[in-house]
Design an enzyme around this catalytic site. Structure first.
Site, PDB file in Angstrom:
ATOM      1  N   ARG A 124      -5.383  41.391 -23.236  1.00 26.65           N
ATOM      2  CA  ARG A 124      -5.502  41.100 -21.801  1.00 26.65           C
ATOM      3  C   ARG A 124      -4.225  41.554 -21.115  1.00 26.65           C
ATOM      4  NH1 ARG A 124      -5.188  35.402 -20.922  1.00 26.65           N
ATOM      5  NH2 ARG A 124      -3.180  35.859 -20.008  1.00 26.65           N
ATOM      6  N   GLU A 143       2.625  41.588 -18.239  1.00 28.08           N
ATOM      7  CA  GLU A 143       2.716  41.788 -19.690  1.00 28.08           C
ATOM      8  C   GLU A 143       1.343  42.135 -20.232  1.00 28.08           C
ATOM      9  OE1 GLU A 143       2.980  38.499 -22.362  1.00 28.08           O
ATOM     10  OE2 GLU A 143       1.787  37.191 -21.104  1.00 28.08           O
ATOM     11  N   ASN A 145      -1.116  40.979 -23.455  1.00 30.78           N
ATOM     12  CA  ASN A 145      -1.265  40.015 -24.555  1.00 30.78           C
ATOM     13  C   ASN A 145      -2.136  40.651 -25.620  1.00 30.78           C
ATOM     14  OD1 ASN A 145      -0.181  37.453 -23.092  1.00 30.78           O
ATOM     15  ND2 ASN A 145      -1.631  38.378 -21.662  1.00 30.78           N
ATOM     16  N   SER A 150      -6.308  34.426 -24.083  1.00 29.56           N
ATOM     17  CA  SER A 150      -7.281  33.352 -23.887  1.00 29.56           C
ATOM     18  C   SER A 150      -7.919  33.352 -22.500  1.00 29.56           C
ATOM     19  CB  SER A 150      -6.609  32.007 -24.178  1.00 29.56           C
ATOM     20  OG  SER A 150      -5.519  31.844 -23.344  1.00 29.56           O
ATOM     21  N   LYS A 304       7.570  41.883 -25.836  1.00 31.16           N
ATOM     22  CA  LYS A 304       8.208  42.279 -24.564  1.00 31.16           C
ATOM     23  C   LYS A 304       9.166  43.451 -24.781  1.00 31.16           C
ATOM     24  CE  LYS A 304       6.564  38.334 -22.567  1.00 31.16           C
ATOM     25  NZ  LYS A 304       5.630  37.508 -23.270  1.00 31.16           N
ATOM     26  N   LYS A 363      13.452  37.718 -20.140  1.00 40.06           N
ATOM     27  CA  LYS A 363      12.353  37.355 -21.042  1.00 40.06           C
ATOM     28  C   LYS A 363      12.724  37.465 -22.522  1.00 40.06           C
ATOM     29  CE  LYS A 363       8.540  38.678 -18.049  1.00 40.06           C
ATOM     30  NZ  LYS A 363       7.185  39.248 -18.038  1.00 40.06           N
ATOM     31  N   GLU A 367       5.616  34.123 -26.492  1.00 38.56           N
ATOM     32  CA  GLU A 367       4.341  34.091 -25.779  1.00 38.56           C
ATOM     33  C   GLU A 367       4.004  32.640 -25.453  1.00 38.56           C
ATOM     34  OE1 GLU A 367       2.698  36.850 -25.057  1.00 38.56           O
ATOM     35  OE2 GLU A 367       4.103  38.095 -26.163  1.00 38.56           O
ATOM     36  N   GLY A 368       3.105  32.486 -24.516  1.00 35.75           N
ATOM     37  CA  GLY A 368       2.565  31.144 -24.276  1.00 35.75           C
ATOM     38  C   GLY A 368       3.082  30.446 -23.035  1.00 35.75           C
ATOM     39  N   ARG A 449      -5.755  33.771 -12.273  1.00 35.55           N
ATOM     40  CA  ARG A 449      -5.109  32.465 -12.354  1.00 35.55           C
ATOM     41  C   ARG A 449      -4.196  32.309 -11.147  1.00 35.55           C
ATOM     42  NH1 ARG A 449      -2.178  33.133 -17.861  1.00 35.55           N
ATOM     43  NH2 ARG A 449      -2.085  35.230 -16.997  1.00 35.55           N
TER      44      ARG A 449
HETATM   45  P1  ADP Z   1       4.202  34.703 -21.546  1.00 35.56           P
HETATM   46  O1  ADP Z   1       4.034  35.608 -22.724  1.00 35.56           O
HETATM   47  O2  ADP Z   1       4.986  33.497 -21.843  1.00 35.56           O
HETATM   48  O3  ADP Z   1       2.896  34.430 -20.857  1.00 35.56           O
HETATM   49  P2  ADP Z   1       4.811  36.328 -19.221  1.00 35.56           P
HETATM   50  O4  ADP Z   1       5.535  37.599 -19.265  1.00 35.56           O
HETATM   51  O5  ADP Z   1       3.348  36.402 -18.946  1.00 35.56           O
HETATM   52  O6  ADP Z   1       5.119  35.531 -20.559  1.00 35.56           O
HETATM   53  O7  ADP Z   1       5.478  35.404 -18.138  1.00 35.56           O
HETATM   54  C1  ADP Z   1       5.031  34.082 -17.870  1.00 35.56           C
HETATM   55  C2  ADP Z   1       4.826  33.882 -16.382  1.00 35.56           C
HETATM   56  O8  ADP Z   1       6.044  34.158 -15.675  1.00 35.56           O
HETATM   57  C3  ADP Z   1       3.795  34.827 -15.779  1.00 35.56           C
HETATM   58  O9  ADP Z   1       2.505  34.282 -15.898  1.00 35.56           O
HETATM   59  C4  ADP Z   1       4.267  34.932 -14.347  1.00 35.56           C
HETATM   60  O10 ADP Z   1       3.812  33.820 -13.590  1.00 35.56           O
HETATM   61  C5  ADP Z   1       5.784  34.821 -14.461  1.00 35.56           C
HETATM   62  N1  ADP Z   1       6.396  36.166 -14.513  1.00 35.56           N
HETATM   63  C6  ADP Z   1       6.596  36.920 -15.610  1.00 35.56           C
HETATM   64  N2  ADP Z   1       7.161  38.109 -15.312  1.00 35.56           N
HETATM   65  C7  ADP Z   1       7.319  38.114 -13.983  1.00 35.56           C
HETATM   66  C8  ADP Z   1       7.850  39.057 -13.042  1.00 35.56           C
HETATM   67  N3  ADP Z   1       8.346  40.221 -13.451  1.00 35.56           N
HETATM   68  N4  ADP Z   1       7.858  38.731 -11.729  1.00 35.56           N
HETATM   69  C9  ADP Z   1       7.362  37.530 -11.322  1.00 35.56           C
HETATM   70  N5  ADP Z   1       6.859  36.588 -12.139  1.00 35.56           N
HETATM   71  C10 ADP Z   1       6.835  36.860 -13.458  1.00 35.56           C
HETATM   72 MG    MG Z   2       1.699  35.724 -19.783  1.00 30.91          MG
END
Ligand code: ADP
Ligand code: MG
Length: 473
Positions: A124, A143, A145, A150, A304, A363, A367-368, A449
């Protein structure tokens, strides 16, 4: 007894069977259960969702749809490129134990030679719509996944819920414009096809799940689709694999005497999922002939660090030679991604982020949800680790700033109040490779979401975001 909250959709007369569980112990939650179930360990609530669908520009939606098959090919190409994975993760695995452990299993499996010949990817890709200084919306990837992606199950029901709400509000024209969406079916069809290609009618599909499963009915939706196709599904934990699984001479995987065609991981993506025995169980599965969704290489392709490396000039061109258009479509979704590896470039980026922390997201390889750092915390951490190799366990990313909209976030036991919200759009992709041939490459649906703007991080599981439906215009 330990209580678990269970989330469920109720729509019209029928329970739509969308359930999500969270460990819970607060007093009063039993109120929602019928008397006869007072001793149950489950507490039933509805899954959190927005009252109204949220607007997504059609150009953005179509762009995310169009690039999904490119992402499928890219992830698959990375998973087959040992030289790329080794080079890209070299600095990370020196300082990040979890990635190092995954990598060790990856190397071990490569050394022995792959027994697996059918590969199934269910991923996803998540995006936000960035509104730059000139106000033009741009699709930017958060990102991808590649393991345990899920909400394909739950979100296959949200369109019906939002259509119903709009109809109740007298907005039937708007209700009819909501797009059909059934990632659950697409994901199940992918698993079914992989099972078929494995080629043993008696073999089962294992859903590898957590001990305390937090998102069980999202998974059950997919499982039910498989049962209707006469494919047997069993749900097992790493602990069960450790105790009761074995390989035969051809490295066929057997679980309690039953041959396993596909292992679908809904667990195994964070360090907390593993102890010594669970790592051994993971290795056993990876060594087997069973189709792993994902195999360990594909899990590593979703880190990442890999995402950051892909943004470097020339990298994707090498991974996807003779696919210049696909590379251009993918690159258009990237925002600024920066390595913090030791050296001059990394030091420069650390200094930039410390000077202007609001511009970036920091970052780790996790994940999660709930792992990233923003603003003051980002600055404090970077000041602490700026001269240490520990900084290479993180990547830095430009912060995306979507336009906000007003909505009600509906959660059981939460007061009803209007919130200023931002949304994250995801697209599900499914692909299958048999040997060297891609035999399936599909986009199978979307997920929206939405969360209150004051929460920088966190998804639905973290109790921050809620399920939504795109109103595409
Ligand atoms: P995870 O693998 O923990 O889901 P993500 O990269 O999806 O990590 O980041 C988690 C959340 O942080 C995302 O769902 C988003 O709401 C926020 N986020 C992540 N990267 C960015 C970004 N570059 N700009 C704004 N919000 C971000
Ligand atoms: Mg995420």
């Amino acid at each position: 007894m330990r209580k678990h909250e269970v989330w469920m959709w109720w729509l019209n007369s029928g329970c739509q069977c969308c359930v999500f569980t969270l460990p819970r112990g607060s007093p009063g939650v039993m109120d929602v259960l019928p008397i006869s179930e007072q001793s149950s360990s489950l507490v039933v609530n509805y899954a959190p969702f927005t009252l109204l669908p949220s607007v997504v520009p059609s150009t953005i939606f179509e762009q995310a749809y169009a690039v999904q098959q490119d992402f499928n090919l890219l992830v698959d190409a990375i998973s087959q490129n040992a030289e790329f994975l080794e080079r890209t993760l070299a600095s990370t695995i020196k300082v990040d134990n979890f990635t190092a452990h995954l990598f060790k299993i990856y190397k071990q499996v490569l050394k022995e030679g792959l027994a697996q010949s059918v590969f199934l990817g269910i991923n996803r890709s998540d995006y936000m719509v960035d509104h730059g200084a000139d106000g033009t919306p741009a699709l930017k990837q958060i990102e991808i996944n590649t393991i345990a992606a899920s909400f394909g199950g739950l979100t296959s029901r949200t369109t019906a819920v939002h259509r119903h709400i709009l109809n109740v509000l007298g907005k039937s024209k708007e209700a009819s414009k909501l797009l059909d969406n059934n990632p659950c079916q697409g994901i199940a069809l992918g698993i079914a096809k992989a099972w078929e290609l494995y080629g043993s009618a008696r073999a089962v599909v294992v859903f590898l799940v957590a001990d305390t499963e937090r998102n069980i009915f999202d998974q059950r939706c997919i499982e039910n689709e498989l049962w209707t196709r006469n494919i047997r599904v069993i749900r097992r934990r790493f602990e069960d694999v450790f105790e009761k699984a074995s390989l035969d001479n051809d490295r066929r995987l057997y679980m309690e005497g039953q041959e396993v065609a596909v292992v679908y991981y809904r667990e195994g993506y964070m360090p907390e999922n593993y102890n010594k025995q669970n790592w051994e169980a993971r290795l056993l599965i990876e060594r087997s002939k069973a189709v792993k969704c994902p195999d360990i290489a594909t899990q590593l392709a979703g880190t990442k660090k890999v995402q950051q490396e892909l943004s470097q000039p020339g990298v994707m061109e090498k991974l996807l030679p003779s696919r210049a258009e696909a590379v251009a479509r993918i690159r258009a979704t990237f925002t600024g991604l920066y390595s913090l590896d030791m050296g001059e470039e990394g030091a420069k980026m650390v200094a930039m982020a410390i000077a202007d922390p609001e511009r970036y997201v920091l970052k780790p390889q996790r994940e999660g949800g709930g792992n990233n750092l923003y603003g003051k915390e980002l600055k404090q951490l970077l000041e602490k680790i700026k001269d240490s190799p520990e900084r290479s366990s993180y990547i830095l990313m430009d912060k995306i700033t979507p336009q906000t909209s007003m909505n009600y976030l509906l959660r059981a036991h939460s007061p009803l109040k209007i919130s200023e919200c931002i949304s994250e759009l995801g697209f599900f992709g499914v692909y299958i490779r048999q040997g060297k041939d891609i035999v399936v490459n599909k986009h199978v649906g979307h997920l929206l979401r939405t969360k209150a703007v004051e929460h920088a991080d966190g998804g639905v599981a973290a109790g921050v975001a809620v399920l939504d439906t795109p109103y595409v215009i």
